[in-house]
Design an enzyme around this catalytic site. Structure first.
Site, PDB file in Angstrom:
ATOM      1  N   GLY A 219       0.816  -1.206   0.000  1.00  0.00           N
ATOM      2  CA  GLY A 219       0.000   0.000   0.000  1.00  0.00           C
ATOM      3  C   GLY A 219       0.847   1.251   0.000  1.00  0.00           C
ATOM      4  O   GLY A 219       2.056   1.184   0.203  1.00  0.00           O
ATOM      5  N   GLY A 224      -0.244   2.501   7.360  1.00  0.00           N
ATOM      6  CA  GLY A 224      -0.273   1.675   8.571  1.00  0.00           C
ATOM      7  C   GLY A 224       0.243   0.264   8.387  1.00  0.00           C
ATOM      8  O   GLY A 224      -0.112  -0.624   9.155  1.00  0.00           O
ATOM      9  N   LYS A 225       1.086   0.041   7.411  1.00  0.00           N
ATOM     10  CA  LYS A 225       1.611  -1.311   7.186  1.00  0.00           C
ATOM     11  C   LYS A 225       2.501  -1.755   8.341  1.00  0.00           C
ATOM     12  O   LYS A 225       2.326  -2.845   8.893  1.00  0.00           O
ATOM     13  CB  LYS A 225       2.404  -1.363   5.862  1.00  0.00           C
ATOM     14  CG  LYS A 225       1.559  -1.012   4.654  1.00  0.00           C
ATOM     15  CD  LYS A 225       2.333  -1.136   3.367  1.00  0.00           C
ATOM     16  CE  LYS A 225       3.448  -0.114   3.224  1.00  0.00           C
ATOM     17  NZ  LYS A 225       2.943   1.277   3.177  1.00  0.00           N
ATOM     18  N   THR A 226       3.432  -0.894   8.699  1.00  0.00           N
ATOM     19  CA  THR A 226       4.316  -1.227   9.810  1.00  0.00           C
ATOM     20  C   THR A 226       3.506  -1.382  11.092  1.00  0.00           C
ATOM     21  O   THR A 226       3.730  -2.300  11.879  1.00  0.00           O
ATOM     22  CB  THR A 226       5.371  -0.115   9.977  1.00  0.00           C
ATOM     23  OG1 THR A 226       5.978   0.117   8.711  1.00  0.00           O
ATOM     24  CG2 THR A 226       6.428  -0.495  10.976  1.00  0.00           C
ATOM     25  N   GLU A 440      -9.393  34.598  -5.862  1.00  0.00           N
ATOM     26  CA  GLU A 440      -9.989  33.499  -5.087  1.00  0.00           C
ATOM     27  C   GLU A 440     -11.506  33.463  -5.252  1.00  0.00           C
ATOM     28  O   GLU A 440     -12.096  32.398  -5.361  1.00  0.00           O
ATOM     29  CB  GLU A 440      -9.626  33.632  -3.596  1.00  0.00           C
ATOM     30  CG  GLU A 440      -8.146  33.471  -3.289  1.00  0.00           C
ATOM     31  CD  GLU A 440      -7.548  32.193  -3.850  1.00  0.00           C
ATOM     32  OE1 GLU A 440      -8.278  31.184  -4.001  1.00  0.00           O
ATOM     33  OE2 GLU A 440      -6.346  32.200  -4.170  1.00  0.00           O
ATOM     34  N   ASP A 516      -2.418  26.897 -10.340  1.00  0.00           N
ATOM     35  CA  ASP A 516      -3.664  26.496 -11.001  1.00  0.00           C
ATOM     36  C   ASP A 516      -3.368  25.904 -12.373  1.00  0.00           C
ATOM     37  O   ASP A 516      -3.943  24.898 -12.771  1.00  0.00           O
ATOM     38  CB  ASP A 516      -4.581  27.714 -11.188  1.00  0.00           C
ATOM     39  CG  ASP A 516      -4.960  28.340  -9.859  1.00  0.00           C
ATOM     40  OD1 ASP A 516      -4.916  27.624  -8.843  1.00  0.00           O
ATOM     41  OD2 ASP A 516      -5.296  29.536  -9.849  1.00  0.00           O
TER      42      ASP A 516
END
Ligand code: ADP
Ligand code: MG
Ligand code: ZN
Length: 630
Positions: A219, A224-226, A440, A516
């Site tokens: 992933g 959060g693999k570890t 903006e 942009d």
């Protein structure tokens, strides 16, 4: 001495310093043996004649004959005594002389004797020569050994391989559990089976089932693999051998494949346990002989493969590995019998993000916070980024002198993570400020006037450290799984809205639109080359993306002639969008003016405030129109 069991270390029987104490005593004792009797006093060398004359004149108190030397003490001037030495010359009358002589001693006689050199017994000799030095070395060595053990026992213990000094750290009680990993339910489900297996391998062995030997966690970074690998060890309560791919290379490559064999042998002895190889792509890269691959690395990889084949899957050694470049892994690693389970860790969706924020908010004091709004504003963020956002919010709360984190802290930290911190004291000339506001509002207005476009959440012209002079934040109401052509095109239109506003209102263009332009071009190109959204190329792939997880660059897979045409097609798309944006802005001058005034004054306005202005203006516009037509 290296292979102590987990917790079965016998406690040291005595005070660890007792050994040192003995060493000190023995050294002192030897000291006494070696130094002569009169140590401590200054001994004056003198001749035999002086000795005899001192004896005859009754000044000598004490005489001692040893090893051919005569030591004597004699009265000096006043009441002082001095020690002298002289050579013994075998004078036969010496004893008579000493017996006859007077002395300052109370009994008036000289005390004298010969010291017979003591013959040490053979046993004592043996002890002094062999046993004692050995003992001393043993004691010193044990002291050092103890010190090292004490240091190792700090966290767990070391597993050592041969005499190479290469060590892997085995944690015996990992505190992380599945509760610390939010979202990722599919991954947890798959890994639960492994946890159950590690709890009780025999139950699986009874039926004859052997579990997958290895699972590969795949992933994008920060998903959060570890973390989940640690959680598996924590849930299963088994030793956890963690090593990263690069450490693996450093430790084993060049040491010979035997070290890998050792690793597996030792792990087998500790079964059930988990071996976790993080970032395995460092070792497991595809072998390609053609361009002089790294020989050593390949050997190590080969050995790893052989070991994974060789060990008994029923014993309870599970190998987990993690990578964010699965496409670069050697195919042989992925075949059944090795890392045959592949666990996908994706970027969290809306619910996942809420859950992750929840997990991390548990660790900080906070007021009732609206997780939904933060989760919606962080589409595409990884778990690690969300953890960072929560921490930034906590830091901000402290800066503001508050005791608890609020929703506002979280929202602000989202923006800090996206756009950098606020640059409050940057001085912007009033005319530029108005132009930035106009730019903006242009984005916001175009977004608001289109269907298939995410609602405006916030508009601000407070400059950021990232260099942004202002920005318009849009937040989707709900998670978008698929993007259709209209919504992508509308995104491009919105991106061109800022520049369009400058053109329409000021009749000029500025450098403010560079970001942009970049984003709009990337999006338009992807639509043409990868999503098949142009009529001209239908479903033809014109680019491939190198790495799905690391956002690798796309590389062209079409001929140069086609590439030139693709550019033309991309340009056409952007032109179309730009024209549409200009049209929208030209049609709503009232909104532009009022919203810009409002933004210049307040510097930050919410989406609701902006929509209020839009509604009011279009309301009056409509009534004017209806008056005209009636
Ligand atoms: P990876 O190994 O996939 O690159 P990590 O496991 O190192 O990512 O994650 C880094 C940090 O991000 C973790 O320590 C944790 O704080 C946070 N994190 C990532 N994913 C999650 C999740 N699903 N739940 C809770 N925290 C997470
Ligand atoms: Mg990791
Ligand atoms: Zn812009």
């Amino acid at each position: 001495m290296e292979q102590q069991n987990n917790n079965t270390q016998t406690p040291p029987r005595s005070n660890p310093y007792a050994g040192m104490f003995w060493v000190v005593l023995i050294v002192l004792f030897l000291n006494g043996l070696i130094f002569p009797r009169f140590s401590g006093r200054r001994i004056i060398e003198t001749d035999y004649g002086t000795f005899i004359s001192k004896v005859d004149s009754g000044l000598v108190e004490r005489v001692m004959i040893e090893d051919g030397r005569i030591y004597f003490t004699a009265r000096g001037e006043g009441d002082t005594t001095q020690t002298f030495q002289t050579g013994e010359i075998g004078d036969p009358q010496l004893v008579d002389r000493l017996l006859d002589a007077r002395s300052p001693n109370p009994d008036g006689r000289i005390a004298f004797n010969r010291i017979v050199p003591r013959e040490n017994s053979p046993v004592l000799n043996f002890v002094l020569m062999w046993v004692l030095p050995g003992l001393i070395f043993y004691l010193i060595w044990r002291q050092i050994g103890r010190g090292m053990q004490a240091r190792m026992q700090g966290g767990g213990n070391f597993l050592s391989f041969g005499n190479s000094g290469a060590r892997i750290y085995a944690e015996s009680d990992v505190k992380t559990t599945f509760a610390d990993v939010a979202g990722q339910d599919e991954a947890k489900e798959t890994l639960t089976e492994i946890v159950n297996f590690l709890h009780d391998p025999s139950r699986y062995a009874e039926i004859g089932a052997s579990l997958p030997k290895g699972a590969l966690l795949v992933g994008p970074p920060g998903t959060g693999k570890t973390l989940i690998a640690r959680a598996v060890a924590g849930e299963a309560k088994v030793p956890f051998f963690a090593i990263s791919g690069s450490e693996f290379v450093q430790m084993f490559v060049g040491m010979g494949a035997a070290k890998v064999r050792d690793l597996f042998k030792q792990a087998n002895e500790k079964a059930p346990c988990i071996i976790f190889i993080d970032e395995i792509d460092a070792v497991g890269k595809r072998r390609d002989g053609a361009y002089g691959g790294n020989d050593e690395r390949e050997q190590t990889l080969n050995q790893l493969l052989t070991e994974m084949d060789g060990f008994d899957g029923r014993k309870g050694v599970v190998i987990l590995a993690a990578t964010n470049r699965p496409e670069s892994l050697d195919k042989a690693l992925l075949r059944p019998g090795r890392f045959d389970r592949r666990i996908q860790m994706e970027l969290p969706d809306l619910e996942g993000r809420k859950a992750i924020l929840g997990v991390h908010l548990r660790r900080v004091k906070h007021e009732e916070v609206d997780l939904g709004i933060v989760a919606r504003a962080t589409a595409g963020s990884s778990g690690a980024e969300l953890a960072n956002i929560v921490n930034e919010a906590a830091l901000r709360a402290v800066r503001m002198g508050r005791k608890r984190v609020t929703t506002a802290d979280l929202e602000e930290s989202v923006e800090t993570v996206i756009a950098g911190a606020q640059k409050k004291n940057k001085v912007i000339p009033a005319s530029d400020k108005r132009l930035v506001a106009c730019h903006e509002i242009g984005h916001a207005l175009v977004a608001a006037m289109q269907s298939h476009s995410a609602p405006v959440h916030k508009i601000t012209i407070i400059p950021r450290t990232s260099g942004a002079l202002g920005y318009t934040m849009q937040v989707e109401d709900e998670e978008q799984v698929l993007q259709n052509r209209e919504s992508l095109f509308n995104r491009i239109v919105t991106l061109t809205g800022g520049r369009s506003a400058e053109e329409v209102v000021y009749g000029t263009v500025t450098t403010g639109a560079s970001n942009d332009i970049e984003q709009a071009t990337r999006l338009a190109r992807a639509m043409v080359t990868r999503f098949g959204m142009s009529d001209r190329y239908d479903m033809m792939a014109l680019e491939t993306v190198g790495n799905a997880y690391l956002g690798g660059d796309a590389s062209s897979v079409c001929s140069a002639a086609t590439a030139a045409e693709v550019d033309a097609e991309v340009l056409r798309l952007i032109r179309e969008a730009h024209a549409k944006a200009r049209e929208i802005i030209s049609a709503n001058p009232d909104i532009m003016r009022r919203a810009t005034d409002c933004l210049v004054e307040k510097e930050t306005i919410t989406g609701d405030e902006f929509m209020e202005i839009v509604r009011e203006c279009s309301g009056t516009q409509q009534s004017q129109q209806s008056q005209q037509s009636s």
